[in-house]
Enzyme design. Structure first.
Site, PDB file in Angstrom:
ATOM      1  N   GLY A 208      69.166  29.160  38.880  1.00  0.00           N
ATOM      2  CA  GLY A 208      68.500  30.424  38.525  1.00  0.00           C
ATOM      3  C   GLY A 208      69.314  31.200  37.513  1.00  0.00           C
ATOM      4  O   GLY A 208      70.226  30.657  36.887  1.00  0.00           O
ATOM      5  N   ASN A 209      68.995  32.463  37.318  1.00  0.00           N
ATOM      6  CA  ASN A 209      69.793  33.309  36.429  1.00  0.00           C
ATOM      7  C   ASN A 209      69.823  34.736  36.972  1.00  0.00           C
ATOM      8  O   ASN A 209      69.196  35.031  37.983  1.00  0.00           O
ATOM      9  CB  ASN A 209      69.257  33.247  34.992  1.00  0.00           C
ATOM     10  CG  ASN A 209      67.822  33.729  34.909  1.00  0.00           C
ATOM     11  OD1 ASN A 209      67.532  34.881  35.182  1.00  0.00           O
ATOM     12  ND2 ASN A 209      66.902  32.825  34.549  1.00  0.00           N
TER      13      ASN A 209
END
Ligand code: CTP
Length: 400
Positions: A208-209
């Site tokens: 993810g980020n």
């Protein structure tokens, strides 16, 4: 646009309170029904009688009417108002509003009001620049309250700088423009994307980020407040919308976001793609939890579809497509390349080299670059204020 609007004007204890007389007169002249609520300190600067005479309504200061034993109903007042304007808004009242303190009638009306709230700060330069005031203003903006920015000039203290309350004529012009904005995007469907995407590695892990989703949610709120019919496709985030009339579509992965966008895209007038979409996703998703083994682990990644580029290729006549570029180097050149490659109408550039810009915080600093490569740079602002700049540009393009 202010005709027949019910306006509660909150007046606080600042030398700028003398300007309230003219402000009330202008609001009444514009056709508004005005009721004034003052703080006790404000009565040292201008009398309630002056404002009652001009507003043609009793000016309220206290919770209780000493002579009759009745109380001034803050809930009723809050609900009566179509707009609550706090002008002048002192550092003290801003701090109370930002923290939910409720020790006078005006702060009780503020907490009871369900209508749009505007505040016109008035204070000395150093008070205005103090981190506590900056934080309170950001907090109020994050509640959806709208600031009528102070002007720059000579201050009552003799200092020179920012902190002077906007002039009554400017406040009325601001409110008129705001009222018009409510209908600027009526009848237009707009797609907004927000948040990160999560790309599954196995049933318990993902790539993810750090995107918080704040920027996209703020944009969706502003568009909805301008009357647009908003679909918000969002990756995993804890954000919630302030506006009621937003269709939220929750997705997890880039592939799901693509599908959700494509299903509405042909029907929308504009799309603002603020999501931080993963560029790569695991080539294979393990069906069972991957067990730890000796040595390292290599996960093969494959490219995701560039959603924005796909939408750019499918863009119909009159559709407006807006993208974001978060860059760390060669910012301008990279943003222009994206603008052109993805067939955008404008791109919103933010650089991680600017303090306060980017993913996680409450602020952002942007430059808008359009198809003619005209660049407009904005100062560091709260994400809500940045969203307003972006949506104003979209509204301008839609309305020609
Ligand atoms: N974007 C998208 N689909 C992707 C990747 C990005 O729609 N798979 C969109 C983002 O929502 C943003 C814009 O493209 O509006 C630019 O995203 P960014 O990550 O800055 O650029 P990339 O094109 O992915 O290039 P790079 O990561 O190499 O900078």
């Amino acid at each position: 646009m202010l005709k027949d609007k019910n306006i509660v004007l909150g007046v606080c204890g600042s030398i700028a309170a003398y300007k309230s007389a003219l402000l009330v007169r202008l609001l009444v002249k514009a056709g508004a029904n005005v009721k004034v609520v003052m703080t006790t300190d404000a009565t040292h600067f201008i009398t309630p009688l002056t404002l009652s005479t001009l507003s043609k309504n009793p000016t309220l200061v206290d919770y209780f009417k000493a002579d009759t034993g009745e109380w001034n109903n803050h809930v009723e007042l809050g609900l009566w108002a179509d707009m609550l304007i706090i002008a002048p808004a002192t550092a003290n009242t801003l701090a109370k509003m930002a923290n939910g303190l409720c020790d006078n009638l005006l702060s009780a009306v503020y907490l009871s009001a369900k209508c749009p709230v505007y505040f016109a700060p008035a204070m000395d330069l150093d008070m205005w620049l103090h981190p506590a005031t900056r934080q309170n203003v950001s907090r109020l903006q994050s509640f959806g309250n709208i600031m009528i920015p102070p002007g720059n000039g000579e201050l009552a203290s003799g200092l020179h700088g920012e902190g002077r309350m906007a002039e009554p004529e400017e406040i009325v012009a601001f409110l008129e423009a705001e009222s018009k904005k409510k209908f600027l995007l009526t009848g237009h469907k707009i797609l907004v994307t927000a948040g990160p995407t999560y790309e599954a590695i196995d049933p318990v892990r993902f790539i993810g980020n750090h995107s918080s989703g704040k920027m996209g949610f703020a944009i969706a709120d502003v568009l909805a407040s301008m009357g647009a019919d908003v679909t918000l496709v969002t990756g995993p985030t804890a954000q919630t919308s302030k506006q009621q009339n937003i269709k939220r579509v929750n997705v997890t992965s880039a592939a799901q976001m693509l599908e959700a966008c494509l299903s509405v895209y042909s029907d929308v007038k504009a799309c603002i793609m603020s999501a931080a979409v993963a560029d790569y996703t695991p080539a294979d998703v393990a069906t069972q939890k991957i067990k730890k083994q000796d040595g390292g682990l290599t996960i093969e990644l494959k490219k995701t579809t560039d959603i924005l580029k796909t939408l750019g290729e499918a863009k119909g006549a009159g559709q407006i497509l807006v993208g974001f570029a978060l860059e760390t180097n060669d910012e301008e050149m990279n943003a222009i390349t994206k603008l052109q490659k993805k067939n955008l109408d404008f791109i919103v550039l933010n650089s991680l080299n600017d303090a306060g810009a980017g993913f996680a915080g409450d602020t952002n600093k942007i430059t808008i670059i359009d198809r003619e490569l005209k660049q407009t740079s904005f100062e560091l602002k709260t994400k809500e204020a940045v969203a307003r700049d972006i949506c104003d540009k979209v509204a301008q393009m839609i309305n020609g």
